[in-house]
Design an enzyme around this catalytic site. Structure first.
Site, PDB file in Angstrom:
ATOM      1  N   LYS A 175       1.250  -1.413  -0.095  1.00 57.95           N
ATOM      2  CA  LYS A 175      -0.156   0.187  -0.090  1.00 57.95           C
ATOM      3  C   LYS A 175       1.081   1.784  -0.274  1.00 57.95           C
ATOM      4  CE  LYS A 175      -0.875   0.248   4.652  1.00 57.95           C
ATOM      5  NZ  LYS A 175       0.303   1.447   5.131  1.00 57.95           N
ATOM      6  N   THR A 176       1.745   0.896   0.653  1.00 58.26           N
ATOM      7  CA  THR A 176       2.996   2.476   0.693  1.00 58.26           C
ATOM      8  C   THR A 176       3.198   2.228  -0.935  1.00 58.26           C
ATOM      9  OG1 THR A 176       3.456   1.842   2.914  1.00 58.26           O
ATOM     10  CG2 THR A 176       5.018   3.324   1.454  1.00 58.26           C
ATOM     11  N   ARG A 212       3.031  -9.218  10.597  1.00 54.60           N
ATOM     12  CA  ARG A 212       4.226  -9.585  10.503  1.00 54.60           C
ATOM     13  C   ARG A 212       5.632 -10.798   9.988  1.00 54.60           C
ATOM     14  NH1 ARG A 212       2.992  -5.643   9.438  1.00 54.60           N
ATOM     15  NH2 ARG A 212       0.862  -6.239   9.861  1.00 54.60           N
ATOM     16  N   ASP A 226      -3.567   8.123   4.576  1.00 53.68           N
ATOM     17  CA  ASP A 226      -3.032   6.617   4.999  1.00 53.68           C
ATOM     18  C   ASP A 226      -3.512   5.813   5.918  1.00 53.68           C
ATOM     19  OD1 ASP A 226      -1.511   4.007   4.843  1.00 53.68           O
ATOM     20  OD2 ASP A 226       0.428   5.323   5.208  1.00 53.68           O
ATOM     21  N   GLU A 227      -3.798   4.878   6.020  1.00 54.37           N
ATOM     22  CA  GLU A 227      -3.912   4.181   7.268  1.00 54.37           C
ATOM     23  C   GLU A 227      -5.307   4.684   7.747  1.00 54.37           C
ATOM     24  OE1 GLU A 227      -2.662   1.347   8.222  1.00 54.37           O
ATOM     25  OE2 GLU A 227      -0.419   1.431   8.490  1.00 54.37           O
TER      26      GLU A 227
END
Length: 773
Positions: free
Chosen positions: A33-34, A614, A225-226
């Site tokens: 996404k970044t 993660r 974002d987020e």
């Protein structure tokens, strides 16, 4: 110019090149996404959009810096500098610097941090002559902060009878007055607190339509974002700024919304499509980070949530190994398992320390992990907090313990002489220091002979100093008959440390109490382990020596290759090849304080989803059968989240046991007992763990257990323990018996261990296996 677009897959490319209109990118964990946000900004600039008219909001400065750097690599540094990119608070502070005069603030207004704000509130409570034990300044601060984030201004508060009644029921009927006085003081000082940066921006855009229009016209393209982590105040600002052109792109993952305790509202992302016209929805569902097993296991967890957006995360990566689940008896064993597993993986896979992360639900859990890593000489770094033994509340307790052993320790005296507060001020401490230097005595010695010295200290303060000396000397007396755990528990209670911390009902205050609890647990573990050693007593001096050696290893040598230890909340956005999620137990993860409603439980499940995703290559889940809480051994129950992982994606390293009931009667008093049914455990249904290999079986057949009970009539010869016998110990490894002395219950053996060195063990307690040569 646009070669960077070639790096995107089809799903990533579509939202990147969508220029106008409202759009939501639902991005699964590890889906890039970044990269989409970064390349979308670069694409807009390549299409002639002025960087001054692009607003990009992130949740961390680190994310903003990284994105700006990537954009600069594509479009050039000078143009990238013109972007309005940063955290919500930093961007809105910038706007308030330009426009705050409309609200009566100077352009150079001060931003108060939490301590500043709490100090002002404490002063207000004092000026109003309110009971500080009822109006606890930290709780008042938290209450005011939540009001501001919910856009409850002072005026709105006094127009809301329900809020005033709720505060009256909480025995704080004058909270509204404190709120008003606090805001007045801040305004008079030309200061805003952290929450004001959002509240005052909302006020600015609501009260001054021309200012709103100015920034609507400036920010023609807005990216967030987020988005799942936005609170109500942030949501309204974004809605207001984007309302005119509606060129808004939000990116987020409902499955990673884990900040409700900070006011984040998951409905902001769930309802985005209702807020704008013709919203385009894009889904990034391909995970580039993790193996198929990890991705599928995470999917099988999050699908249990009823409140979620529709998406199916998948990966083209290798199948990978199952999620490994391990049960241990205690948290000390849990730490040793994790440390040993990291050590073996490093050796077998040639991995660096930085490839490993240990994640936990609460900071207090780091203690057992740190102890185990230190003993293996594995370097580690605590993220988001100090090393366990460096935390303030732990150092406070340890300072009292240091004074018991060495009352001349001046640093320890300065740290605790007035904590908890006992009316001994800084001036008195300075006078004691001067006197100690003048008479060439320690501060403690000076305090013991105050009446014989001519010091400018009044009688009331002298009595307080004498009481402090008496308390330390009483601790020295009881220490002669107590082990390390007992004296530490005694000190924590008698000094008032625990009472002081219990007054603070904030999450930080609760965490400090948990940390002291964890220190006591560690000391209890230590004294239990010392029972095995014939020449050890489990005394305070032994423990403090152990801690002193431990803290020497905490020195940072400036090398980043360390195992990462952090809470799951802090791990969001990070990735590691190997991840250990520890303390997978009911009441711990999910937290016992977050299971009152379905919404709370679903947030805990999202938190576990974040933890699991993660991991790139391998994930381990560990839990214990029992944990010490306040020095008492409590049976622990495996987390429900372990059961919720689909069977085909997990593997048990140890079979799950049912509840362990120890019969009070001897089974042999009953007739026709079928002993084949007296199994304490049974393998789990479904995917059972694989049995031992032939090599392991051969090794197991060679091991002859000595004894598992502290037999008072213990006979070493009957247990095949003789001088020269080779044995194996669970902690110290393999060794050879050099000498045996004593009889019966007092029989001791001097054993030279490969890992542990020379140890003298009480054989009736020792957990030894005899090895055939």
């Amino acid at each position: 110019m646009q070669e960077y677009l070639d790096q995107l897959n089809e799903a990533q490319l579509a939202p990147t090149i969508q220029k106008d209109g409202a759009m939501i990118v639902i991005a699964g964990a590890g889906s890039g996404k970044t990269r989409v946000l970064t390349y979308r900004i670069a694409f807009l600039m390549s299409k002639g959009v002025d960087p001054f008219s692009i607003l990009a909001l992130t949740f961390t400065n680190k994310a903003a810096r990284e994105m700006k750097k990537r954009i600069a690599d594509i479009v050039g540094t000078s143009e990238a500098k013109n972007l309005w990119m940063g955290t919500f608070h930093s961007i809105f502070a910038k706007i308030l610097r330009f426009e705050g005069h409309q609200l009566g603030y100077p352009s150079n207004f001060t931003i108060y941090d939490t301590q500043d704000s709490q100090s002002v509130i404490r002063a207000v409570i004092k000026e109003m002559h309110l009971d500080k034990d009822v109006y606890k300044y930290k709780q008042v601060y938290s209450r005011i902060s939540s009001y501001k984030n919910s856009l409850v201004t002072v005026k709105a508060y006094f127009n809301n009878p329900e809020l005033m009644e709720a505060d009256a029921m909480a025995k704080m009927p004058r909270l509204g007055e404190i709120y008003k006085s606090y805001c007045d003081k801040c305004f008079k000082a030309g200061a805003m607190d952290f929450d004001d940066l959002l509240l005052k921006t909302n006020e600015l855009l609501t009260r001054f339509p021309a200012t709103l229009a100015k920034y609507q016209n400036r920010f023609r393209y807005i990216l967030v974002d987020e988005y799942q982590d936005t609170n109500h105040s942030q949501y309204l600002i974004v809605k207001a700024l984007s309302d005119k052109f509606q060129n808004i792109c939000v990116v987020g993952d409902d499955a990673q919304s884990i900040y409700a305790f900070r006011g984040a509202n998951i409905n902001n992302i769930l309802n985005f499509q209702k807020d704008y016209d013709d919203v385009k929805t894009y889904r990034l569902e391909q995970n580039y980070r993790s193996t198929k097993n990890i991705v599928n296991a995470a999917n099988s967890i999050i699908e249990k949530n009823k409140t979620r957006l529709d998406k199916v995360v998948w990966t083209a990566n290798d199948e990978g190994v199952p999620i490994m689940i391990n049960r241990t008896m205690t948290d000390g064993d849990e730490g040793r398992f994790v440390a040993s597993n990291i050590f073996e993986t490093q050796m077998n896979e040639q991995r660096k320390n930085g490839d490993f992360a240990i994640l936990y639900r609460t900071n207090a859990q780091s203690r057992a992990m740190e102890d185990a890593l230190r003993k293996r000489d594995i370097p580690y770094r605590i993220y988001g907090g100090l090393s366990f033994y460096q935390r303030k509340e732990i150092k406070d307790v340890l300072s009292y313990l240091r004074l018991i052993l060495n009352p001349k320790d001046e640093e320890a005296i300065k740290r605790v002489i007035n904590y908890p507060a006992r009316g001994i001020g800084q001036t008195t401490i300075e006078r004691l220091t001067v006197a100690a230097n003048h008479y060439d005595r320690s501060m403690f010695e000076v305090m013991k002979v105050l009446d014989k010295l001519e010091l400018n200290i009044n009688n009331g303060t002298k009595n307080k100093l004498k009481n402090f000396v008496t308390m330390i000397e009483s601790f020295q007396v009881v220490n002669q008959t107590m082990n390390a755990f007992e004296i530490a528990e005694h000190v924590a209670k008698k000094t008032g440390l625990l009472t002081e911390l219990k007054k603070d009902g904030t999450p930080e205050g609760i965490a400090r109490i948990e940390n002291i609890e964890e220190l006591l647990n560690g000391m209890r573990d230590f004294t239990e382990e010392q029972k095995e050693l014939a020449d050890a007593t489990g005394s305070l001096s032994e423990f403090m020596e152990d801690v002193a050696l431990a803290t020497d290893l905490d020195n940072d040598k400036g090398d980043d290759d360390r195992v990462a230890l952090m809470t799951v909340h802090l791990a969001k956005g990070l990735e590691f090849p190997y991840v250990y999620i520890v303390g997978m137990e009911e009441e711990l993860f999910p937290s016992g304080m977050a299971m009152n409603t379905r919404a709370e439980l679903e947030e805990e499940r999202r938190l576990f989803y974040v933890a699991l995703t993660r991991a790139e290559k391998q994930a381990y889940l560990t839990y214990t059968q029992s944990r010490y809480r306040w020095g008492k051994l409590i049976d622990a129950e495996p987390s429900r989240f372990i059961d919720e992982i689909a069977e085909e994606y997990k593997q048990y390293l140890t079979p799950i046991t049912e509840h362990r009931y120890k019969p009070l009667l001897d089974a042999d008093i009953f007739d026709e007992v079928d002993k084949s049914k007296l199994r304490l455990s049974k393998p789990v249904a479904g995917k059972a763990p694989t049995g031992p290999s032939e090599d392991q079986l051969r090794k197991l057949r060679r091991l002859k257990p000595v004894t598992s009970s502290a037999d008072k009539n213990f006979d070493p010869a009957a247990a095949n323990l003789n001088v020269g016998t080779f044995v194996e110990h669970v902690r110290f490894g393999k060794g050879r018996i050099n000498k045996i002395e004593g009889v019966g219950a007092d029989t001791k053996a001097e054993i030279n261990f490969e890992n542990g060195g020379l140890k003298k063990l009480l054989l009736r307690f020792a957990k030894l296996n005899v090895l055939d040569n």
